[in-house]
Design an enzyme around this catalytic site. Structure first.
Site, PDB file in Angstrom:
ATOM      1  N   TYR A  49       7.071  30.492  13.034  1.00 45.41           N
ATOM      2  CA  TYR A  49       8.189  30.228  12.324  1.00 45.41           C
ATOM      3  C   TYR A  49       9.208  30.986  12.959  1.00 45.41           C
ATOM      4  CZ  TYR A  49       4.719  29.281   8.427  1.00 45.41           C
ATOM      5  OH  TYR A  49       4.232  28.319   7.443  1.00 45.41           O
TER       6      TYR A  49
ATOM      7  N   THR B 298      10.380  15.652   3.475  1.00 49.26           N
ATOM      8  CA  THR B 298      10.952  14.697   3.174  1.00 49.26           C
ATOM      9  C   THR B 298      12.178  14.545   1.907  1.00 49.26           C
ATOM     10  OG1 THR B 298       9.306  14.409   0.797  1.00 49.26           O
ATOM     11  CG2 THR B 298       8.046  13.572   2.605  1.00 49.26           C
TER      12      THR B 298
END
Length: 286
Positions: free
Chosen positions: A57, A218
């Protein structure tokens, strides 16, 4: 707040995921470093004792922020990381699935976080698609498990976790060793990991759903846009995100949430879902 164990730690069922602390695309420094540090500090103040992170990350960014904000850590804080992926210089996600890579990345997480041991580390089966379950490669998986078992037996990790796995992965792993946590995609409209969750519930394994609010990769979000979620939120005076999180928490007693955010206000909203009573009957019933 209700609790459930991850290995030797008993954690509140709503924790914090560090994935949103780095910059856009989980890459580079945060937009507001002071705010990111404030989120971590406020999370612990509000009772969070389960933080999910990963060296990739950022890379390195989330772990460094956690160390700066919280070290030395509270004794009851379960730091959980994951291995199996890395980032290249352009921020692309790449596989790091070989046993020696898993071991190196466990040690990398330990150095960054400034600890001798982590509560658990998840072996993420890398498929290239963050929402997909990886295929079973029995030879590789056995060698991966051997590396994870060695790290646990040497005290580098308290427990072994698995991520992005099929039911077959979990069954194979349980034949060899104890598994303390599983992370798979799961939410109101994507329950494809239900068989994995069911086995986790049966065996007392913490199940940590990622994308409980729908995929962050998305544009369309069928969870937050779900009519039942929106109507229940309006009826209860809550946000759709709070309703979706409360529904996920209600599915089984071993479900742990790790909603992430880079906003203190949003953090406080996320942590206020444990006591939401959903209406009886219908798609959102407990």
């Amino acid at each position: 707040m209700t609790t459930f164990p991850i290995g030797s730690f008993t954690v509140n069922r709503v924790g914090f995921g560090a994935m949103q602390l780095p910059g856009p695309g989980v890459f580079g420094p945060p937009r507001d470093r002071d705010q990111a540090l404030a989120v971590l500090k406020r999370a612990v103040e509000l009772g969070v004792n389960h933080i999910d992170t990963a060296q990739f990350y950022g890379p390195d960014v989330a772990n460094e922020l956690i160390h700066e904000a919280l070290h030395p850590y509270p004794a009851d804080l379960a730091l959980v990381s994951k291995v199996g992926a890395r980032r290249d210089d352009q921020g692309n996600w790449t596989a790091a699935q070989q046993p020696d890579e898993l071991r190196a990345d466990i040690e990398h997480n330990l150095r960054e976080l400034g600890v001798d041991s982590l509560a658990a580390v998840n072996l993420r089966i890398h498929s290239g698609d963050p929402t997909a379950v990886g295929d079973v490669d029995r030879d590789l998986f056995d060698r991966q498990l051997t590396a994870m078992i060695a790290a646990r037996d040497e005290g580098l990790i308290g427990g072994i976790g698995l991520s992005s796995i099929s039911l077959e992965h979990l069954q194979i792993a349980l034949e060899r060793t104890e598994i303390v946590t599983v992370q798979n995609a799961y939410n109101l409209v994507d329950r494809s990991s239900q068989p994995v969750l069911d086995l986790c519930t049966e065996r007392g394994i913490a199940f940590v759903p990622f994308f409980p609010l729908g995929s962050g990769f998305t544009a369309d979000n069928p969870v937050l846009g779900n009519p039942a979620v929106k109507q229940t939120a309006a009826d209860l005076g809550r946000t759709p995100a709070q309703i979706a999180l409360a529904w996920t928490l209600s599915v089984a007693p071993n479900v742990l949430l790790i909603p992430g955010t880079s906003s203190v206000a949003h953090l406080e909203e996320n942590l206020a879902v444990d006591d939401i009573e959903l209406p009886h009957g219908g798609v959102l019933a407990r």
